[in-house]
Write a protein that holds these residues in place. Structure first.
Motif, mmCIF file in Angstrom:
data_model
loop_
_atom_site.group_PDB
_atom_site.id
_atom_site.type_symbol
_atom_site.label_atom_id
_atom_site.label_comp_id
_atom_site.label_asym_id
_atom_site.label_seq_id
_atom_site.Cartn_x
_atom_site.Cartn_y
_atom_site.Cartn_z
ATOM 1 N N VAL A 61 -31.253 -31.032 91.241
ATOM 2 C CA VAL A 61 -31.004 -32.094 90.263
ATOM 3 C C VAL A 61 -29.612 -32.692 90.468
ATOM 4 O O VAL A 61 -29.426 -33.909 90.416
ATOM 5 C CB VAL A 61 -31.141 -31.541 88.826
ATOM 6 N N VAL A 62 -28.619 -31.817 90.731
ATOM 7 C CA VAL A 62 -27.252 -32.297 90.938
ATOM 8 C C VAL A 62 -27.198 -33.196 92.169
ATOM 9 O O VAL A 62 -26.597 -34.280 92.141
ATOM 10 C CB VAL A 62 -26.282 -31.094 91.084
ATOM 11 N N ILE A 63 -27.838 -32.768 93.255
ATOM 12 C CA ILE A 63 -27.847 -33.565 94.495
ATOM 13 C C ILE A 63 -28.553 -34.902 94.250
ATOM 14 O O ILE A 63 -28.063 -35.965 94.635
ATOM 15 C CB ILE A 63 -28.523 -32.775 95.633
ATOM 16 N N GLU A 64 -29.706 -34.864 93.575
ATOM 17 C CA GLU A 64 -30.436 -36.111 93.300
ATOM 18 C C GLU A 64 -29.612 -37.066 92.441
ATOM 19 O O GLU A 64 -29.719 -38.284 92.573
ATOM 20 C CB GLU A 64 -31.764 -35.788 92.599
ATOM 21 N N ASP A 65 -28.769 -36.511 91.556
ATOM 22 C CA ASP A 65 -27.958 -37.362 90.679
ATOM 23 C C ASP A 65 -26.767 -37.982 91.399
ATOM 24 O O ASP A 65 -26.400 -39.117 91.119
ATOM 25 C CB ASP A 65 -27.424 -36.531 89.495
ATOM 26 N N TYR A 66 -26.130 -37.231 92.289
ATOM 27 C CA TYR A 66 -24.818 -37.661 92.782
ATOM 28 C C TYR A 66 -24.791 -38.100 94.241
ATOM 29 O O TYR A 66 -23.821 -38.716 94.670
ATOM 30 C CB TYR A 66 -23.776 -36.548 92.588
ATOM 31 N N VAL A 67 -25.802 -37.736 95.043
ATOM 32 C CA VAL A 67 -25.775 -38.124 96.461
ATOM 33 C C VAL A 67 -26.647 -39.367 96.615
ATOM 34 O O VAL A 67 -27.866 -39.304 96.454
ATOM 35 C CB VAL A 67 -26.271 -36.984 97.366
ATOM 36 N N HIS A 68 -26.005 -40.506 96.905
ATOM 37 C CA HIS A 68 -26.734 -41.775 96.854
ATOM 38 C C HIS A 68 -27.164 -42.287 98.221
ATOM 39 O O HIS A 68 -27.831 -43.305 98.317
ATOM 40 C CB HIS A 68 -25.888 -42.823 96.129
ATOM 41 N N THR A 69 -26.745 -41.602 99.295
ATOM 42 C CA THR A 69 -27.222 -41.987 100.618
ATOM 43 C C THR A 69 -28.477 -41.161 100.889
ATOM 44 O O THR A 69 -28.420 -39.929 100.881
ATOM 45 C CB THR A 69 -26.157 -41.680 101.688
ATOM 46 N N ARG A 70 -29.586 -41.870 101.123
ATOM 47 C CA ARG A 70 -30.882 -41.191 101.125
ATOM 48 C C ARG A 70 -30.964 -40.063 102.149
ATOM 49 O O ARG A 70 -31.424 -38.968 101.832
ATOM 50 C CB ARG A 70 -31.988 -42.240 101.364
ATOM 51 N N TRP A 71 -30.486 -40.323 103.404
ATOM 52 C CA TRP A 71 -30.654 -39.276 104.428
ATOM 53 C C TRP A 71 -29.783 -38.063 104.126
ATOM 54 O O TRP A 71 -30.179 -36.920 104.352
ATOM 55 C CB TRP A 71 -30.389 -39.823 105.837
ATOM 56 N N ARG A 72 -28.588 -38.322 103.542
ATOM 57 C CA ARG A 72 -27.730 -37.192 103.150
ATOM 58 C C ARG A 72 -28.388 -36.384 102.037
ATOM 59 O O ARG A 72 -28.350 -35.154 102.037
ATOM 60 C CB ARG A 72 -26.382 -37.712 102.637
ATOM 61 N N GLU A 73 -28.985 -37.119 101.096
ATOM 62 C CA GLU A 73 -29.646 -36.465 99.970
ATOM 63 C C GLU A 73 -30.774 -35.547 100.478
ATOM 64 O O GLU A 73 -30.835 -34.365 100.118
ATOM 65 C CB GLU A 73 -30.208 -37.539 99.033
ATOM 66 N N ILE A 74 -31.622 -36.094 101.343
ATOM 67 C CA ILE A 74 -32.746 -35.313 101.879
ATOM 68 C C ILE A 74 -32.232 -34.099 102.658
ATOM 69 O O ILE A 74 -32.701 -32.971 102.485
ATOM 70 C CB ILE A 74 -33.626 -36.175 102.815
ATOM 71 N N ALA A 75 -31.217 -34.340 103.523
ATOM 72 C CA ALA A 75 -30.677 -33.258 104.348
ATOM 73 C C ALA A 75 -30.137 -32.127 103.465
ATOM 74 O O ALA A 75 -30.397 -30.946 103.721
ATOM 75 C CB ALA A 75 -29.587 -33.799 105.269
ATOM 76 N N LEU A 76 -29.382 -32.520 102.424
ATOM 77 C CA LEU A 76 -28.817 -31.507 101.529
ATOM 78 C C LEU A 76 -29.909 -30.754 100.766
ATOM 79 O O LEU A 76 -29.841 -29.535 100.607
ATOM 80 C CB LEU A 76 -27.873 -32.175 100.519
ATOM 81 N N LEU A 77 -30.924 -31.505 100.305
ATOM 82 C CA LEU A 77 -32.016 -30.861 99.559
ATOM 83 C C LEU A 77 -32.722 -29.820 100.425
ATOM 84 O O LEU A 77 -33.005 -28.707 99.971
ATOM 85 C CB LEU A 77 -33.026 -31.917 99.087
ATOM 86 N N VAL A 78 -32.983 -30.207 101.690
ATOM 87 C CA VAL A 78 -33.663 -29.282 102.603
ATOM 88 C C VAL A 78 -32.774 -28.072 102.895
ATOM 89 O O VAL A 78 -33.228 -26.926 102.872
ATOM 90 C CB VAL A 78 -34.065 -30.013 103.907
ATOM 91 N N LEU A 79 -31.476 -28.359 103.151
ATOM 92 C CA LEU A 79 -30.534 -27.274 103.453
ATOM 93 C C LEU A 79 -30.471 -26.257 102.305
ATOM 94 O O LEU A 79 -30.541 -25.040 102.526
ATOM 95 C CB LEU A 79 -29.140 -27.862 103.709
ATOM 96 N N VAL A 80 -30.358 -26.775 101.073
ATOM 97 C CA VAL A 80 -30.268 -25.892 99.906
ATOM 98 C C VAL A 80 -31.541 -25.063 99.757
ATOM 99 O O VAL A 80 -31.489 -23.857 99.490
ATOM 100 C CB VAL A 80 -29.989 -26.715 98.625
ATOM 101 N N LYS A 81 -32.703 -25.706 99.975
ATOM 102 C CA LYS A 81 -33.972 -24.968 99.883
ATOM 103 C C LYS A 81 -34.034 -23.848 100.926
ATOM 104 O O LYS A 81 -34.386 -22.711 100.612
ATOM 105 C CB LYS A 81 -35.154 -25.916 100.097
ATOM 106 N N PHE A 82 -33.661 -24.182 102.179
ATOM 107 C CA PHE A 82 -33.689 -23.175 103.245
ATOM 108 C C PHE A 82 -32.750 -22.013 102.918
ATOM 109 O O PHE A 82 -33.119 -20.844 103.055
ATOM 110 C CB PHE A 82 -33.273 -23.807 104.583
ATOM 111 N N LEU A 83 -31.510 -22.352 102.500
ATOM 112 C CA LEU A 83 -30.537 -21.300 102.201
ATOM 113 C C LEU A 83 -31.000 -20.417 101.042
ATOM 114 O O LEU A 83 -30.818 -19.200 101.069
ATOM 115 C CB LEU A 83 -29.173 -21.919 101.873
ATOM 116 N N ALA A 84 -31.628 -21.053 100.036
ATOM 117 C CA ALA A 84 -32.087 -20.281 98.880
ATOM 118 C C ALA A 84 -33.178 -19.289 99.303
ATOM 119 O O ALA A 84 -33.168 -18.127 98.883
ATOM 120 C CB ALA A 84 -32.604 -21.218 97.787
ATOM 121 N N VAL A 85 -34.108 -19.753 100.135
ATOM 122 C CA VAL A 85 -35.178 -18.863 100.590
ATOM 123 C C VAL A 85 -34.599 -17.736 101.448
ATOM 124 O O VAL A 85 -34.941 -16.557 101.262
ATOM 125 C CB VAL A 85 -36.255 -19.653 101.377
ATOM 126 N N LEU A 86 -33.679 -18.093 102.359
ATOM 127 C CA LEU A 86 -33.038 -17.074 103.194
ATOM 128 C C LEU A 86 -32.309 -16.043 102.337
ATOM 129 O O LEU A 86 -32.417 -14.831 102.573
ATOM 130 C CB LEU A 86 -32.035 -17.724 104.149
#
Lengths: 131, 133
Positions: free
Chosen positions: B92-117
């Motif tokens: 939610v924080v990333i979706e609210d504050y990161v306004h460049t779409r590719w950065r937003e997607i990259a960060l969302l994926v990174l956070v998901k991967f790290l959380a699962v790991l």
């Protein structure tokens, strides 16, 4: 038309600070901080599984002043997010929406988090930490 | 169910049948965030108590404490709920504050991967301690 100067929505600096605003901002800030804190939990469990030497390193890290400061901040963030999280869960089921209740529960979250932090660190200081 | 009835007047019949809304994934993000929050109220307090009970513990007794069945199960539940809840919140924080779409997607994926790991690493560590290998 498209380039006309349009009024923009008021942002943080034009508001008079009030407790409901503080609790909302703190909830998000402590949430982000605690997300980084998850690494500490993972590190502790991995060290415990890895062996005595790694566990001793972790212990030493937690015992030095920087580690203690980190743990103090981490514990307050946890208790704040916990207290205010319970407040949000109660609001989600429709409780406490009158303005005075909203203000009162905001203060309860802040004060509750400080009380819990003091209690836990009081317990730690009274019992001493194993070297 | 009260929960299902609440928003029914606000949506068209098609929107209600799809059950997704403007977020495209319905209320599931919101609901799982609350569900993990409720779990973490209990598990978080248990975690603090466990850590405080281990203040004087040396390596062997800390290991023995975590190896007890209930503690091992609750620790895996705690770390799983913790990483899940953290991922939902950071999203939610990333979706609210990161306004460049590719950065937003990259960060969302990174956070998901790290959380699962993180959740997997914690679960494996607890199992190693609990099963004594």
């Amino acid at each position: 038309m498209a380039h006309m100067e349009r009024p923009i929505s008021p942002h943080l600096q034009v508001y008079r600070w009030q407790i409901q605003m503080v609790t909302s901002i703190l909830h998000r800030a402590t949430g982000v901080a605690l997300s980084f804190g998850t690494l500490l939990v993972a590190a502790a469990l991995l060290a415990l599984a890895a062996g005595e030497a790694d566990f001793a390193t972790l212990r030493a890290f937690c015992a030095n002043p920087f580690g203690q400061l980190l743990l103090l901040g981490w514990s307050w963030a946890l208790f704040y997010h916990l207290c205010n999280g319970i407040r949000h869960l109660l609001q989600d089921i429709g409780m406490g929406f009158r303005i005075e209740q909203f203000v009162r529960s905001s203060w309860l979250s802040v004060i509750g988090s400080v009380v819990l932090t003091v209690l836990v660190w009081g317990y730690v200081l009274m019992n001493g930490v194993a070297g | 169910m009260k929960y299902a009835r609440m928003g029914s007047e606000m949506r068209t019949p098609l929107a209600r049948a799809r059950g997704l809304g403007s977020a495209k994934d319905g209320a599931s993000h919101w609901w799982v965030q609350r569900l993990t929050a409720a779990a973490l109220v209990v598990l978080g307090l248990w975690f603090v108590c466990l850590v405080l009970s281990l203040l004087h513990a040396d390596y062997a007794s800390a290991r023995a404490a975590l190896a007890r069945p209930w503690n091992a199960v609750l620790m895996i539940a705690f770390t799983a709920a913790m990483f899940w809840h953290a991922q939902l919140g950071l999203q939610v924080v990333i979706e609210d504050y990161v306004h460049t779409r590719w950065r937003e997607i990259a960060l969302l994926v990174l956070v998901k991967f790290l959380a699962v790991l993180g959740a997997l690493a914690c679960a494996l560590a607890v199992l190693r301690v609990a099963l004594g290998s």
